[in-house]
Design a protein around this motif. Structure first.
Motif, mmCIF file in Angstrom:
data_model
loop_
_atom_site.group_PDB
_atom_site.id
_atom_site.type_symbol
_atom_site.label_atom_id
_atom_site.label_comp_id
_atom_site.label_asym_id
_atom_site.label_seq_id
_atom_site.Cartn_x
_atom_site.Cartn_y
_atom_site.Cartn_z
ATOM 1 N N ILE A 190 31.383 -0.893 37.565
ATOM 2 C CA ILE A 190 31.321 0.276 36.690
ATOM 3 C C ILE A 190 29.891 0.776 36.584
ATOM 4 O O ILE A 190 28.932 -0.005 36.447
ATOM 5 N N LYS A 191 29.720 2.112 36.634
ATOM 6 C CA LYS A 191 28.419 2.759 36.407
ATOM 7 C C LYS A 191 28.590 3.783 35.286
ATOM 8 O O LYS A 191 29.691 4.311 35.090
ATOM 9 N N ASN A 192 27.498 4.067 34.591
ATOM 10 C CA ASN A 192 27.617 5.005 33.467
ATOM 11 C C ASN A 192 27.862 6.437 33.927
ATOM 12 O O ASN A 192 28.161 7.312 33.122
ATOM 13 N N THR A 193 27.753 6.659 35.256
ATOM 14 C CA THR A 193 28.047 8.000 35.789
ATOM 15 C C THR A 193 29.510 8.135 36.215
ATOM 16 O O THR A 193 29.926 9.198 36.671
ATOM 17 N N LYS A 247 36.655 15.734 33.822
ATOM 18 C CA LYS A 247 35.348 15.614 34.473
ATOM 19 C C LYS A 247 34.288 14.963 33.581
ATOM 20 O O LYS A 247 33.113 14.907 33.947
ATOM 21 N N LEU A 248 34.703 14.459 32.424
ATOM 22 C CA LEU A 248 33.748 13.863 31.482
ATOM 23 C C LEU A 248 33.287 12.497 31.988
ATOM 24 O O LEU A 248 34.099 11.615 32.255
ATOM 25 N N LYS A 249 31.970 12.328 32.101
ATOM 26 C CA LYS A 249 31.400 11.061 32.548
ATOM 27 C C LYS A 249 31.149 10.135 31.358
ATOM 28 O O LYS A 249 30.975 10.596 30.226
ATOM 29 N N LEU A 250 31.111 8.834 31.619
ATOM 30 C CA LEU A 250 30.846 7.860 30.562
ATOM 31 C C LEU A 250 29.546 8.174 29.828
ATOM 32 O O LEU A 250 29.493 8.126 28.597
ATOM 33 N N CYS A 251 28.505 8.478 30.574
ATOM 34 C CA CYS A 251 27.190 8.715 29.960
ATOM 35 C C CYS A 251 27.158 9.970 29.106
ATOM 36 O O CYS A 251 26.234 10.172 28.307
ATOM 37 N N ASP A 252 28.192 10.832 29.247
ATOM 38 C CA ASP A 252 28.231 12.084 28.486
ATOM 39 C C ASP A 252 29.184 12.016 27.290
ATOM 40 O O ASP A 252 29.392 13.023 26.609
ATOM 41 N N VAL A 253 29.771 10.832 27.055
ATOM 42 C CA VAL A 253 30.660 10.685 25.902
ATOM 43 C C VAL A 253 29.820 10.562 24.635
ATOM 44 O O VAL A 253 29.137 9.569 24.412
ATOM 45 N N SER A 254 29.845 11.606 23.823
ATOM 46 C CA SER A 254 29.090 11.639 22.569
ATOM 47 C C SER A 254 30.054 11.884 21.420
ATOM 48 O O SER A 254 31.261 12.067 21.635
ATOM 49 N N ARG A 255 29.526 11.913 20.213
ATOM 50 C CA ARG A 255 30.390 12.167 19.062
ATOM 51 C C ARG A 255 31.053 13.535 19.178
ATOM 52 O O ARG A 255 32.225 13.705 18.843
ATOM 53 N N GLY A 296 39.231 1.295 21.493
ATOM 54 C CA GLY A 296 39.021 -0.059 22.009
ATOM 55 C C GLY A 296 38.206 -0.055 23.285
ATOM 56 O O GLY A 296 37.293 -0.873 23.469
ATOM 57 N N ALA A 297 38.534 0.867 24.195
ATOM 58 C CA ALA A 297 37.803 0.968 25.459
ATOM 59 C C ALA A 297 36.381 1.465 25.234
ATOM 60 O O ALA A 297 35.427 0.982 25.870
ATOM 61 N N ILE A 298 36.229 2.402 24.318
ATOM 62 C CA ILE A 298 34.904 2.970 24.065
ATOM 63 C C ILE A 298 33.967 1.924 23.463
ATOM 64 O O ILE A 298 32.796 1.820 23.853
ATOM 65 N N ASP A 356 28.817 -2.851 26.588
ATOM 66 C CA ASP A 356 28.323 -3.105 27.946
ATOM 67 C C ASP A 356 27.186 -2.175 28.352
ATOM 68 O O ASP A 356 26.671 -2.269 29.474
ATOM 69 N N GLY A 357 26.782 -1.261 27.461
ATOM 70 C CA GLY A 357 25.639 -0.402 27.718
ATOM 71 C C GLY A 357 25.937 0.856 28.507
ATOM 72 O O GLY A 357 24.999 1.574 28.887
ATOM 73 N N PHE A 358 27.216 1.159 28.755
ATOM 74 C CA PHE A 358 27.547 2.375 29.506
ATOM 75 C C PHE A 358 27.462 3.614 28.621
ATOM 76 O O PHE A 358 27.240 4.723 29.097
ATOM 77 N N ILE A 359 27.692 3.432 27.316
ATOM 78 C CA ILE A 359 27.551 4.493 26.325
ATOM 79 C C ILE A 359 26.535 4.006 25.297
ATOM 80 O O ILE A 359 26.631 2.863 24.821
#
Length: 309
Positions: free
Chosen positions: A5-8, A48-56, A84-86, A92-95
């Motif tokens: 897994i990558k944060n992108t 198209k939402l990336k892990l690193c772009d998941v914000s409030r 749970g996943a978030i 794990d530092g992805f978000i």
């Protein structure tokens, strides 16, 4: 083989892998399907939402879009299945920060749902219409659900071994996977594992019916696939024949609970008999009946107080 897994990575791809790793084989198939449906909606709402772009803000927008076509409780379930996943992704530092914090749960105004159930006279009329012969049939399942309040899947899983005729008890410890490939499954929750007291007439009837059947085989299962609609269609024909409101097999469970509540049985006892996880579930489900009983209580209170003056 799981990929790294990558944060992108896309949020929906991460969620799909999270379900596979943490949920498959750990939860009931019916619950797993709910997570998979949440994944379908996630791909639809944020493809198209990336892990690193998941914000409030992005997460709240997902909830808002989902809530536009769903009621508030359904949106709450959707939120919990994503959360749970978030949280794992944050750990794990992805978000970087928990985007679910202070999330606002919205939803469509729920449509009024009035539970369908029969009154005591209507139920008595229905049961007198059943064709109860000397061999097991769907008519006997209808009778058993009406007199115990079991779920349909629980009734399908009943074996001769589950009856304790000497103590007038029926043990519920399994359900039957009628929506899948068949076979025993765990109960809906731990509270659903229970013993139900049965009346003497039911004891006498079923003692005779099951005495020659294999003790560990479901008494109502005679073929590979069982359909809820089959029993509902039979029940509908009997309702029409008896000239009473048409209800489903689940409506008989509601009927059972309603008659107990009107008879003065406590909510706690009804909850245990139905296998509810808490009395709150019972109170929410039968709120209109409880309110009707409270109105009757008020009349009794007023009459009692009037006698004091």
């Amino acid at each position: 083989m799981l990929r790294e897994i990558k944060n992108t990575d896309l949020f929906c791809d991460y969620y799909a892998q999270w379900i596979k790793v943490y949920k498959e084989g750990a939860i009931r198939p019916v619950t797993l399907k709910k997570y998979q449906m949440t994944l379908v909606w996630l791909k639809k709402l944020a493809p198209k939402l990336k892990l690193c772009d998941v914000s409030r803000i992005t997460y709240q927008q997902i909830l808002n879009d989902y809530a536009f076509t769903h009621e508030k409780q359904t949106t709450m379930d959707f939120h919990h299945q994503l959360k749970g996943a978030i949280i794992d992704a944050v750990d794990d530092g992805f978000i970087l920060k928990d985007p679910t914090r202070k999330a606002i749960i919205k939803g469509k105004t729920p449509t009024p749902k009035k539970i369908k159930y029969l009154n005591q006279y209507e139920l008595h009329t229905l049961l007198n219409t059943l064709n109860l012969q000397n061999t097991i049939s769907w008519d006997w399942l209808i009778l058993l659900v009406a007199t115990t309040g079991m779920r349909f899947s629980e009734a399908l899983a009943v074996t001769p071994n589950d009856f304790d005729f000497a103590h007038q008890m029926l043990s519920i410890s399994n359900t039957w996977d009628y929506k899948g490939e068949g076979g025993f499954m765990p109960t809906k929750n731990r509270s659903s594992i229970r013993k139900i007291q049965i009346d003497w007439q039911t004891v006498i009837q079923f003692a005779e019916l099951v005495k020659r059947l294999p003790i560990d085989k479901p008494i109502f299962i005679t073929k590979d696939r069982i359909y809820n609609s089959t029993v509902n269609n039979i029940l509908e024909r009997y309702c029409k024949k008896a000239n009473i409101p048409i209800i489903s097999i689940h409506g008989l469970r509601h009927t059972h609970a309603s008659l107990l509540l009107f008879a003065g049985v406590s909510i706690a006892s009804v909850a245990r008999r139905l296998g509810h996880s808490s009395m709150t579930t019972t109170q929410k489900t039968y709120l209109h009946i409880i309110q009707e009983l409270e109105n009757q209580d008020i009349d009794l209170i007023m009459r009692a107080l009037a006698g004091l003056s």
